[in-house]
Design a protein around this motif. Structure first.
Motif, PDB file in Angstrom:
ATOM      1  N   ALA A  94       6.361  -1.254  -9.153  1.00 53.45           N
ATOM      2  CA  ALA A  94       5.466  -0.129  -8.866  1.00 53.45           C
ATOM      3  C   ALA A  94       6.153   1.198  -9.198  1.00 53.45           C
ATOM      4  O   ALA A  94       5.497   2.147  -9.613  1.00 53.45           O
ATOM      5  CB  ALA A  94       5.043  -0.154  -7.403  1.00 53.45           C
ATOM      6  N   GLU A  95       7.474   1.238  -9.027  1.00 54.27           N
ATOM      7  CA  GLU A  95       8.217   2.459  -9.346  1.00 54.27           C
ATOM      8  C   GLU A  95       8.327   2.687 -10.849  1.00 54.27           C
ATOM      9  O   GLU A  95       8.261   3.815 -11.317  1.00 54.27           O
ATOM     10  CB  GLU A  95       9.653   2.356  -8.795  1.00 54.27           C
TER      11      GLU A  95
ATOM     12  N   GLU B 116      -2.362  -1.629  -5.374  1.00 59.15           N
ATOM     13  CA  GLU B 116      -3.698  -2.050  -4.938  1.00 59.15           C
ATOM     14  C   GLU B 116      -3.572  -3.362  -4.144  1.00 59.15           C
ATOM     15  O   GLU B 116      -2.929  -4.296  -4.608  1.00 59.15           O
ATOM     16  CB  GLU B 116      -4.516  -2.259  -6.218  1.00 59.15           C
TER      17      GLU B 116
ATOM     18  N   ALA C 136       0.837  -1.211   0.000  1.00 59.15           N
ATOM     19  CA  ALA C 136       0.000   0.000   0.000  1.00 59.15           C
ATOM     20  C   ALA C 136       0.871   1.259   0.000  1.00 59.15           C
ATOM     21  O   ALA C 136       0.608   2.216  -0.734  1.00 59.15           O
ATOM     22  CB  ALA C 136      -0.933  -0.014   1.208  1.00 59.15           C
ATOM     23  N   GLU C 137       1.939   1.208   0.792  1.00 61.69           N
ATOM     24  CA  GLU C 137       2.869   2.344   0.871  1.00 61.69           C
ATOM     25  C   GLU C 137       3.474   2.668  -0.504  1.00 61.69           C
ATOM     26  O   GLU C 137       3.754   3.818  -0.816  1.00 61.69           O
ATOM     27  CB  GLU C 137       3.967   1.948   1.870  1.00 61.69           C
ATOM     28  N   TRP C 138       3.649   1.627  -1.311  1.00 64.44           N
ATOM     29  CA  TRP C 138       4.246   1.838  -2.646  1.00 64.44           C
ATOM     30  C   TRP C 138       3.185   2.109  -3.716  1.00 64.44           C
ATOM     31  O   TRP C 138       3.467   2.050  -4.917  1.00 64.44           O
ATOM     32  CB  TRP C 138       5.100   0.610  -3.041  1.00 64.44           C
ATOM     33  N   GLY C 139       1.960   2.341  -3.293  1.00 63.05           N
ATOM     34  CA  GLY C 139       0.892   2.673  -4.243  1.00 63.05           C
ATOM     35  C   GLY C 139       0.320   1.482  -4.983  1.00 63.05           C
ATOM     36  O   GLY C 139      -0.242   1.626  -6.068  1.00 63.05           O
TER      37      GLY C 139
ATOM     38  N   ARG D 189       8.128  -3.552  -5.381  1.00 67.25           N
ATOM     39  CA  ARG D 189       8.491  -2.148  -5.246  1.00 67.25           C
ATOM     40  C   ARG D 189       9.099  -1.604  -6.541  1.00 67.25           C
ATOM     41  O   ARG D 189       8.746  -0.524  -7.007  1.00 67.25           O
ATOM     42  CB  ARG D 189       9.476  -1.983  -4.091  1.00 67.25           C
TER      43      ARG D 189
END
Ligand SMILES: [Zn+2]
Ligand SMILES: [Zn+2]
Length: 392
Positions: free
Chosen positions: A122-123, A48, A43-46, A119
């Motif tokens: 997501a980046e 879902e 969640a912290e890394w955006g 991570r």
């Protein structure tokens, strides 16, 4: 930045996550802390996040930014989160702080590698389509993968292919084994209660000796693979427990045998189960006794589909070099519940070597085992690389 470079940069952080998981092991379906940390990081890394599949399972969903390529394919990456009910014998700082619980199979490392890949993905989102990050509970004997599937994993998060990895202390760090076809065995469990009729040790002829029946059944089961299954096929029947009797001078009414059966092919698995029932029932009957058999199919064989095995090998080669990817060899007679996912979707399960010069060579399920942190950036780069390669 390539997955390898970014994940090497993330190595110290991943090591810290891994050691934290190692210090706080939780067994199957009890991974509350672990899955909470996984969900919070995603969640912290955006990303879902979906929780509660198969109890403590977590699914993260990342959509790529490259829409040009058609973009509606989806692949699943899977990691297991559970520890074992065993006591750790290591004395390093990150040893288990939960008595009777230990990350003795490296699932702390598997979870961390998938987090690292998540991570990075997501980046960058440098792919088309969708990635489903599958963090499953209870791989060790409790079929957490099956529990997630029964909760609609692939209906809610359809996958065109699924990929899973496991560390291997048998292989050197930087080596990968990616087999096509059967990678791991099917495992089934049995319990047999042999019933005779109790008698005085001085008068065995007045009863039916359940101990003698058990001895005969042990022999017939040991010869079952060698005499009834083609020697070029694999089948193992192992009796792990025998229980019976309370006195030196009384023949017991019952004796219980328990054990496991391992096979590599579905047809051999069916055949051994059929032979097992026949052999046990008739051997007991020959001595006037009876047998109650509970035969439980646990995990199917882990079978990699050819195309996905090739693709996995290619993605692994991008990380460790093609010369370090082993494509031929024997399957292991261990089992894996990722097999349930492979029954439902094409995919591949590959082994990453973790044996280094100083650490990583202790076998899994050993009280001195530890996951080798040097493997973290390699495994994570592989998982991220599979996505960029398959969803290019
Ligand atoms: Zn294990
Ligand atoms: Zn394992």
């Amino acid at each position: 930045m390539s997955p390898r470079d970014r994940l090497t940069e993330m190595h110290p952080e991943m090591t810290a996550w891994r050691r934290d998981f190692h210090a706080h092991p939780e067994i199957g379906f009890e991974e509350h802390r672990t899955s909470g940390i996984v969900a919070a990081k995603l969640a912290e890394w955006g990303i879902e996040v979906h929780r509660g599949l198969g109890g403590t399972g977590v699914v993260g969903v990342i959509r790529g930014n490259k829409s040009a390529g058609g973009g509606n394919r989806a692949i699943g990456l899977r990691a297991d989160m559970d520890a074992l009910p065993m006591e750790e014998a290591n004395d390093f700082a990150h040893r288990s702080s939960n008595p009777g619980r230990m990350h003795g199979c490296g699932h702390d490392g598997h979870t961390t590698m998938l987090l690292g890949a998540a991570r990075y993905l997501a980046e960058t989102r440098d792919f088309s389509g969708t990635v489903h990050l599958i963090f499953q509970p209870a791989e060790e004997g409790l079929a957490g993968a099956k529990a997630m599937l029964e909760d609609g994993l692939f209906e809610r998060f359809p996958c065109d292919a699924v990929y899973g990895i496991h560390n291997s202390p048998d292989l050197p760090l930087g080596t990968v084994k990616a087999l096509t076809g059967t990678a791991l065995a099917a495992i089934d469990y049995f319990s047999v209660v042999l019933r005779g009729r109790s008698a005085h040790g001085a008068h065995p002829h007045q009863g039916i000796d359940a101990v003698a029946i058990a001895a005969a059944v042990v022999n017939v089961l040991n010869t079952l693979p060698s005499r009834h299954v083609d020697a070029l096929e694999s089948a193992i029947v192992s009796i792990g427990q025998i229980h019976g009797g309370t006195s030196d001078i009384v023949l017991p009414e019952t004796v219980e045998l328990r054990g496991s059966v391992r096979t590599l092919k579905p047809e051999v698995r069916d055949r051994v189960e059929e032979l097992f029932h026949r052999a046990v029932t008739h051997t007991a009957a020959a001595q006037g006794g009876t047998a109650e058999i509970a035969y439980r199919r646990a995990y199917p064989a882990t079978i990699n589909t050819p195309h996905e095995a090739d693709r996995a090998a290619l993605a692994a080669a991008a990380v460790v070099g093609a010369e370090n990817v082993i494509r031929a060899g024997d399957p292991l007679l261990a089992g894996e519940d990722f097999a349930f996912m492979l029954e439902r979707a094409p995919g591949a399960y590959i082994l990453f070597g973790q044996r280094g010069a100083e650490r990583g060579g202790t076998p899994v399920h050993n009280p001195l085992y530890d996951f080798n942190d040097d493997l973290l950036p390699l495994g994570a780069a592989y998982l991220a690389g599979v996505v960029e390669q398959e969803l290019a």
